[in-house]
Each structure stands twice: as C-alpha cells, then as structure tokens.
Design a protein around this motif. Sequence first.
Motif, mmCIF file in Angstrom:
data_model
loop_
_atom_site.group_PDB
_atom_site.id
_atom_site.type_symbol
_atom_site.label_atom_id
_atom_site.label_comp_id
_atom_site.label_asym_id
_atom_site.label_seq_id
_atom_site.Cartn_x
_atom_site.Cartn_y
_atom_site.Cartn_z
ATOM 1 N N PHE A 21 0.857 -1.187 0.000
ATOM 2 C CA PHE A 21 0.000 0.000 0.000
ATOM 3 C C PHE A 21 0.887 1.228 0.000
ATOM 4 C CE2 PHE A 21 0.628 -1.240 4.364
ATOM 5 C CZ PHE A 21 0.954 -0.062 5.000
ATOM 6 N N HIS A 22 0.278 2.383 -0.167
ATOM 7 C CA HIS A 22 1.037 3.628 -0.125
ATOM 8 C C HIS A 22 0.303 4.634 0.751
ATOM 9 C CE1 HIS A 22 -1.818 4.540 -3.368
ATOM 10 N NE2 HIS A 22 -1.692 5.779 -2.974
ATOM 11 N N PHE A 23 1.040 5.621 1.198
ATOM 12 C CA PHE A 23 0.459 6.744 1.930
ATOM 13 C C PHE A 23 1.329 7.971 1.673
ATOM 14 C CE2 PHE A 23 3.257 4.564 4.908
ATOM 15 C CZ PHE A 23 3.947 5.572 5.561
ATOM 16 N N ALA A 24 0.671 9.114 1.646
ATOM 17 C CA ALA A 24 1.371 10.384 1.436
ATOM 18 C C ALA A 24 1.491 11.070 2.783
ATOM 19 C CB ALA A 24 0.587 11.256 0.460
ATOM 20 N N ALA A 25 2.686 11.491 3.127
ATOM 21 C CA ALA A 25 2.896 12.134 4.426
ATOM 22 C C ALA A 25 4.094 13.066 4.350
ATOM 23 C CB ALA A 25 3.111 11.090 5.516
ATOM 24 N N ALA A 26 4.073 14.056 5.215
ATOM 25 C CA ALA A 26 5.195 14.979 5.361
ATOM 26 C C ALA A 26 5.960 14.628 6.629
ATOM 27 C CB ALA A 26 4.683 16.417 5.432
ATOM 28 N N HIS A 27 7.209 15.048 6.660
ATOM 29 C CA HIS A 27 8.020 14.893 7.871
ATOM 30 C C HIS A 27 9.233 15.798 7.756
ATOM 31 C CE1 HIS A 27 11.342 11.847 6.558
ATOM 32 N NE2 HIS A 27 10.901 12.496 5.500
ATOM 33 N N TYR A 28 9.959 15.881 8.836
ATOM 34 C CA TYR A 28 11.263 16.528 8.855
ATOM 35 C C TYR A 28 12.062 15.850 9.950
ATOM 36 C CZ TYR A 28 9.214 19.152 12.750
ATOM 37 O OH TYR A 28 8.589 19.495 13.931
#
Length: 147
Positions: A21-28
């Motif tokens: 599966f995939h997921f879109a996410a931000a991080h730093y």
Amino acid sequence: MLQQMYPSVTHPFQFELNKDFHFAAAHYIPAEAAGQCSQMHGHTYFANITIAGNELDEVGFLVNFSLIKKLIHDRFDHTLLNNDSKFDQDDSARFPTSEIIAKTICNLVQEHLDTTLNRPVCIQVFLRETPTSYVIYRPKAGESYGS
C-alpha cells in the motif's frame, strides 16, 4: 500498484502474507546533521508488510489484508508524521526517519496481531521513500518474530 518482488525472509511458518500500500505524508528530521531533510517535506511512501504464521483465523485468514492497510494508511496518510505520538522531536531514536517509520509500522502491526487468537507475526517491513531509496526493517529475534 505494479507487482514488485521484495527481499524475502527465511522463516519456519506455513503461511506468509504480503500487503502492499502507499500513503502520502510529510516529515522533517529535527537535527542539523540531516541537512535538507531537516526542512519539512513530503513523500509518497510505498510499503510492503510481511506477516507469517501457522494458524489461520476463524474465517481462514492469516490476517485480513484490509485491516493491515487500515492500521497504517488511516493513521499516517496525509499527515505530518512528526505530530504522531510514536515519533519524538527530542529523542533521535524516535525521529521520523525512514528507518524509524518502518520499525514503527512493524510495531503497530504487531501490537494488533498480538490481540488475535492465531497470533501471526510481522517479520518484515519494506518502506520506499522515493523511487530510488528504501529501507527494510526486520525485528530482532526475541522482539516479535520468533517470540
């Protein structure tokens, strides 16, 4: 998603399930040594989770495919990973690096699996951050796999 082969894990179990599966996410990564990754940015992560066991549940599943996706996708998709309680801005062992995200996914899945009667185990998480970069996490013997 295109079919893809992932590194396999040698194990003694009769059944092995893999869920992509995939997921879109931000991080730093809150560390100067992370360079550009210390700035907030996003990825479309592609994950493959490998679960193994000897016993099926009352329906004949090792675990329901849709449940695995729901555990992770619903939690992380379209979020800032740094805001999730599993990651910590003050503890480098819990920064949302790809390595730590993969380990966290494994732990979240295993926490659920531990509540089931057939008790399968999460033996590998393959996490692709970009088309050219990925990590693989496998629990050490004695953590989840083999316990």
